[in-house]
Design a protein around this motif. Structure first.
Motif, PDB file in Angstrom:
ATOM      1  N   LYS A 152      31.114  18.876  19.175  1.00  0.00           N
ATOM      2  CA  LYS A 152      32.092  18.156  19.992  1.00  0.00           C
ATOM      3  C   LYS A 152      33.093  19.143  20.584  1.00  0.00           C
ATOM      4  CE  LYS A 152      31.941  13.700  17.590  1.00  0.00           C
ATOM      5  NZ  LYS A 152      32.638  12.780  16.645  1.00  0.00           N
ATOM      6  N   THR A 153      33.527  20.085  19.750  1.00  0.00           N
ATOM      7  CA  THR A 153      34.447  21.115  20.232  1.00  0.00           C
ATOM      8  C   THR A 153      33.808  21.922  21.348  1.00  0.00           C
ATOM      9  OG1 THR A 153      35.492  21.283  18.058  1.00  0.00           O
ATOM     10  CG2 THR A 153      35.798  23.132  19.566  1.00  0.00           C
ATOM     11  N   ASP A 154      32.558  22.345  21.132  1.00  0.00           N
ATOM     12  CA  ASP A 154      31.846  23.116  22.150  1.00  0.00           C
ATOM     13  C   ASP A 154      31.683  22.315  23.434  1.00  0.00           C
ATOM     14  OD1 ASP A 154      31.679  25.085  20.295  1.00  0.00           O
ATOM     15  OD2 ASP A 154      29.521  24.970  19.991  1.00  0.00           O
ATOM     16  N   PHE A 155      31.407  21.029  23.290  1.00  0.00           N
ATOM     17  CA  PHE A 155      31.238  20.160  24.459  1.00  0.00           C
ATOM     18  C   PHE A 155      32.493  20.193  25.323  1.00  0.00           C
ATOM     19  CE2 PHE A 155      31.610  16.282  26.835  1.00  0.00           C
ATOM     20  CZ  PHE A 155      30.326  15.919  27.192  1.00  0.00           C
ATOM     21  N   ASP A 179      26.577  17.947  34.955  1.00  0.00           N
ATOM     22  CA  ASP A 179      25.608  16.846  34.921  1.00  0.00           C
ATOM     23  C   ASP A 179      24.811  16.860  33.620  1.00  0.00           C
ATOM     24  OD1 ASP A 179      26.387  15.897  37.378  1.00  0.00           O
ATOM     25  OD2 ASP A 179      24.783  16.898  38.493  1.00  0.00           O
ATOM     26  N   SER A 180      24.445  18.067  33.175  1.00  0.00           N
ATOM     27  CA  SER A 180      23.680  18.184  31.925  1.00  0.00           C
ATOM     28  C   SER A 180      24.493  17.693  30.734  1.00  0.00           C
ATOM     29  CB  SER A 180      23.253  19.637  31.698  1.00  0.00           C
ATOM     30  OG  SER A 180      22.353  20.068  32.695  1.00  0.00           O
ATOM     31  N   LEU A 181      25.786  17.975  30.733  1.00  0.00           N
ATOM     32  CA  LEU A 181      26.639  17.541  29.630  1.00  0.00           C
ATOM     33  C   LEU A 181      26.686  16.017  29.519  1.00  0.00           C
ATOM     34  CD1 LEU A 181      29.715  19.960  29.785  1.00  0.00           C
ATOM     35  CD2 LEU A 181      27.912  19.900  28.054  1.00  0.00           C
ATOM     36  N   LYS A 182      26.593  15.348  30.659  1.00  0.00           N
ATOM     37  CA  LYS A 182      26.668  13.881  30.658  1.00  0.00           C
ATOM     38  C   LYS A 182      25.494  13.245  29.906  1.00  0.00           C
ATOM     39  CE  LYS A 182      29.112  13.723  35.089  1.00  0.00           C
ATOM     40  NZ  LYS A 182      29.005  13.352  36.529  1.00  0.00           N
ATOM     41  N   LYS A 183      24.435  14.015  29.690  1.00  0.00           N
ATOM     42  CA  LYS A 183      23.257  13.481  29.014  1.00  0.00           C
ATOM     43  C   LYS A 183      23.440  13.412  27.493  1.00  0.00           C
ATOM     44  CE  LYS A 183      20.285  15.402  32.625  1.00  0.00           C
ATOM     45  NZ  LYS A 183      19.206  16.377  32.944  1.00  0.00           N
ATOM     46  N   PHE A 184      24.506  14.047  27.007  1.00  0.00           N
ATOM     47  CA  PHE A 184      24.752  14.053  25.559  1.00  0.00           C
ATOM     48  C   PHE A 184      25.829  13.029  25.196  1.00  0.00           C
ATOM     49  CE2 PHE A 184      23.155  18.303  26.548  1.00  0.00           C
ATOM     50  CZ  PHE A 184      22.162  18.452  25.593  1.00  0.00           C
ATOM     51  N   ASP A 185      25.530  12.209  24.214  1.00  0.00           N
ATOM     52  CA  ASP A 185      26.499  11.231  23.698  1.00  0.00           C
ATOM     53  C   ASP A 185      27.425  11.971  22.741  1.00  0.00           C
ATOM     54  OD1 ASP A 185      27.952   9.240  22.497  1.00  0.00           O
ATOM     55  OD2 ASP A 185      26.236   7.912  22.155  1.00  0.00           O
ATOM     56  N   ILE A 186      28.617  12.283  23.212  1.00  0.00           N
ATOM     57  CA  ILE A 186      29.520  13.122  22.425  1.00  0.00           C
ATOM     58  C   ILE A 186      29.893  12.481  21.097  1.00  0.00           C
ATOM     59  CG2 ILE A 186      31.619  12.234  23.509  1.00  0.00           C
ATOM     60  CD1 ILE A 186      32.687  15.146  23.356  1.00  0.00           C
TER      61      ILE A 186
END
Length: 287
Positions: free
Chosen positions: A123-126, A108-115
């Motif tokens: 981006k790789t880490d994401f 859910d936390s990842l969804k808050k970042f505009d990749i």
């Protein structure tokens, strides 16, 4: 080749997954510092990114790593992060629910970042984070080797690694391990409850591992204790807990031997995980 919880064994299902997660964390840690120092380089090479978003993502990764160490303290110890040496997680149903909650919360936390606005390294880490977290959910919800792989339950490896830590005094290590040992009976009690349909191969392996691992307590730890500068009362307290720990391990081995005597090759679960599980597992591990 898959998941195992003890860091020292490289030849059971689960160890590969464990190492994959370990390498993933190391990569994230290194990339964190790399990406912090390369925002300007990214801009010079035409890789436009929102530096504010990258800083926020780097802070998230730092928090993620610390939360991961809290959830897997033995893993942290094996990587030289000794803040949680005194903590032994009891691998019961409640712990697996924590793993699922951890993965879902971070997805859910990842969804808050505009990749699209992150630097190349972030981006790789994401994607690595996203893949690993989905892999964690798969391991808990579908792979479920904690139900059929008795070799998943093994405390000795991390104790040995903590004892070998050269950056702490003998006395400090023993005091941390004294606190860590308090959960060993509960740890093996949870193992007995979680194991439902073990394979013959992993049952045999677990018997060998745990019998051999007793030497960490009866040998390494006792030697360290007798060489320490602790007072008599403290030595006696630690020695008593070592004996309690060895007893819990021995009881687990007896229990496994009883289980093993009832396992028939034609009825026991196969150690082969099958095409469907293998393909799903490979999908997460290959990343």
């Amino acid at each position: 080749m898959y998941k195992i919880m003890d860091e020292k064994n490289y030849f059971t299902l689960g160890k590969i997954s464990f190492m994959k997660k370990l390498l993933f964390i190391v990569f994230i840690s290194v990339s964190l510092f790399y990406s912090c120092g390369n925002n300007s380089a990214n801009q010079q090479t035409g890789n436009t990114s929102d530096s504010g978003l990258d800083k926020s993502f780097n802070r998230y990764k730092e928090a993620f790593i610390e939360d991961m160490w809290k959830l897997y303290p033995g893993w942290a110890s094996s990587q030289g992060y000794h803040k949680y040496d005194s903590v032994l997680v009891v691998p019961d149903e409640a712990f697996h629910k924590k793993e699922v909650a951890f993965a879902n919360q971070n997805l859910d936390s990842l969804k808050k970042f505009d990749i699209s606005k992150l630097s190349s390294s972030n981006k790789t880490d994401f994607y690595i984070l996203e893949n690993a977290l989905n892999g964690f959910l798969f391991n808990v919800n579908e792979f479920r080797d904690y139900e059929w792989n008795p070799a998943s339950y093994n405390v000795e490896g991390t104790f040995a690694e903590i004892l070998q830590n050269k950056n702490a005094s003998n006395e400090d290590k023993l005091r941390a391990l004294y606190l860590r040992m308090v959960n060993i009976p509960a740890y093996y009690s949870a193992a007995k409850k979680m194991i439902k349909n073990p394979t013959i191969e992993h049952t045999d392996l677990s018997i060998q591992q745990n019998k051999g691992g007793e030497d960490v307590f009866k040998g390494m730890m006792m030697d360290s204790l007798h060489k320490s500068k602790m007072g008599v009362h403290e030595v006696q307290m630690i020695e008593a807990r070592i004996n309690e720990s060895v007893k819990a391990i021995e009881e687990y081995v007896v229990w496994l031997n009883d289980i093993r005597s009832k396992l028939k090759p034609e009825m026991a679960r196969s150690f082969r995980i099958g095409k469907d599980l293998y393909e799903k597992k490979f999908q997460y591990d290959i990343q």
